[in-house]
Design a protein around this motif. Structure first.
Motif, PDB file in Angstrom:
ATOM      1  N   LEU A 191       0.818  -1.212   0.000  1.00 16.18           N
ATOM      2  CA  LEU A 191       0.000   0.000   0.000  1.00 16.18           C
ATOM      3  C   LEU A 191       0.853   1.264   0.000  1.00 16.18           C
ATOM      4  O   LEU A 191       0.497   2.258  -0.639  1.00 16.18           O
ATOM      5  CB  LEU A 191      -0.947  -0.017   1.203  1.00 16.18           C
ATOM      6  N   ARG A 192       1.980   1.242   0.687  1.00 13.85           N
ATOM      7  CA  ARG A 192       2.881   2.401   0.690  1.00 13.85           C
ATOM      8  C   ARG A 192       3.492   2.612  -0.697  1.00 13.85           C
ATOM      9  O   ARG A 192       3.701   3.741  -1.119  1.00 13.85           O
ATOM     10  CB  ARG A 192       3.990   2.230   1.729  1.00 13.85           C
ATOM     11  N   LYS A 193       3.763   1.510  -1.410  1.00 18.41           N
ATOM     12  CA  LYS A 193       4.348   1.616  -2.754  1.00 18.41           C
ATOM     13  C   LYS A 193       3.372   2.223  -3.751  1.00 18.41           C
ATOM     14  O   LYS A 193       3.782   2.817  -4.738  1.00 18.41           O
ATOM     15  CB  LYS A 193       4.801   0.253  -3.250  1.00 18.41           C
ATOM     16  N   ILE A 194       2.065   2.046  -3.504  1.00 17.46           N
ATOM     17  CA  ILE A 194       1.082   2.659  -4.405  1.00 17.46           C
ATOM     18  C   ILE A 194       0.564   3.974  -3.825  1.00 17.46           C
ATOM     19  O   ILE A 194      -0.520   4.415  -4.152  1.00 17.46           O
ATOM     20  CB  ILE A 194      -0.059   1.682  -4.755  1.00 17.46           C
ATOM     21  N   HIS A 195       1.371   4.570  -2.971  1.00 17.86           N
ATOM     22  CA  HIS A 195       1.195   5.938  -2.459  1.00 17.86           C
ATOM     23  C   HIS A 195       0.004   6.136  -1.528  1.00 17.86           C
ATOM     24  O   HIS A 195      -0.645   7.168  -1.559  1.00 17.86           O
ATOM     25  CB  HIS A 195       1.135   6.940  -3.620  1.00 17.86           C
ATOM     26  N   TYR A 196      -0.279   5.144  -0.705  1.00 12.23           N
ATOM     27  CA  TYR A 196      -1.225   5.349   0.393  1.00 12.23           C
ATOM     28  C   TYR A 196      -0.547   6.208   1.445  1.00 12.23           C
ATOM     29  O   TYR A 196       0.677   6.195   1.572  1.00 12.23           O
ATOM     30  CB  TYR A 196      -1.584   4.006   1.043  1.00 12.23           C
ATOM     31  N   THR A 197      -1.340   6.904   2.234  1.00 10.20           N
ATOM     32  CA  THR A 197      -0.746   7.622   3.357  1.00 10.20           C
ATOM     33  C   THR A 197      -0.283   6.603   4.384  1.00 10.20           C
ATOM     34  O   THR A 197      -0.740   5.459   4.387  1.00 10.20           O
ATOM     35  CB  THR A 197      -1.782   8.566   4.015  1.00 10.20           C
TER      36      THR A 197
END
Length: 142
Positions: A16-22
């Motif tokens: 999720l961080r890699k797809i730019h989630y906060t």
């Protein structure tokens, strides 16, 4: 067992961080994903133990299957949230640091790991239900 749960949570968080989630959104979603997977595992393990030891109790439980499944998922949510938000508030950040050093970094690999673990848990729960049903336990009635 906690290492596996932490690993699943970290895979989801990193994806999720890699797809730019906060950071907060990724953490909450990863913990929720882990809660669902852990709840399904609890259902499978509890079914197996009760089927081996007390099939009559398992029959009584499955006569009210919605309450049983809901209670297992609720227990999993409580335990996982307690672990990540009260006992070890920094667990996900520490896992992220460790994961960046040794784990896969490709978002597609992380996606497939999460996908197969979640789908595997769902399929495992379905197979366990079908097996119990084939052994004479009736869902939704006596």
């Amino acid at each position: 067992m906690l290492y596996i749960i932490d690993w699943i949570t970290c895979c989801c968080y990193m994806m999720l961080r890699k797809i730019h989630y906060t950071k907060t959104g990724a953490e909450t979603s990863a913990v929720a994903n882990t809660c669902v997977i852990t709840g399904l595992w609890l259902i499978i393990i509890t079914d197996l133990i009760l089927w081996i030891t007390y099939p009559s109790i398992l029959q009584r439980i499955y006569s009210k299957s919605n309450v049983y499944s809901l209670s297992m998922i609720t227990i999993a949510i409580g335990l996982i949230y307690f672990r990540y938000y009260y006992l070890r508030k920094d667990a996900i950040l520490l896992m992220e640091k460790h994961f960046n050093e040794k784990g896969p970094r490709n978002v597609w690999i992380l996606f497939f790991i999460n996908f197969f673990v979640l789908i595997g848990s769902i399929v495992g729960c379905i197979i366990m239900g079908l097996y119990i049903k084939s052994q004479g336990i009736i869902f939704g009635g006596w």
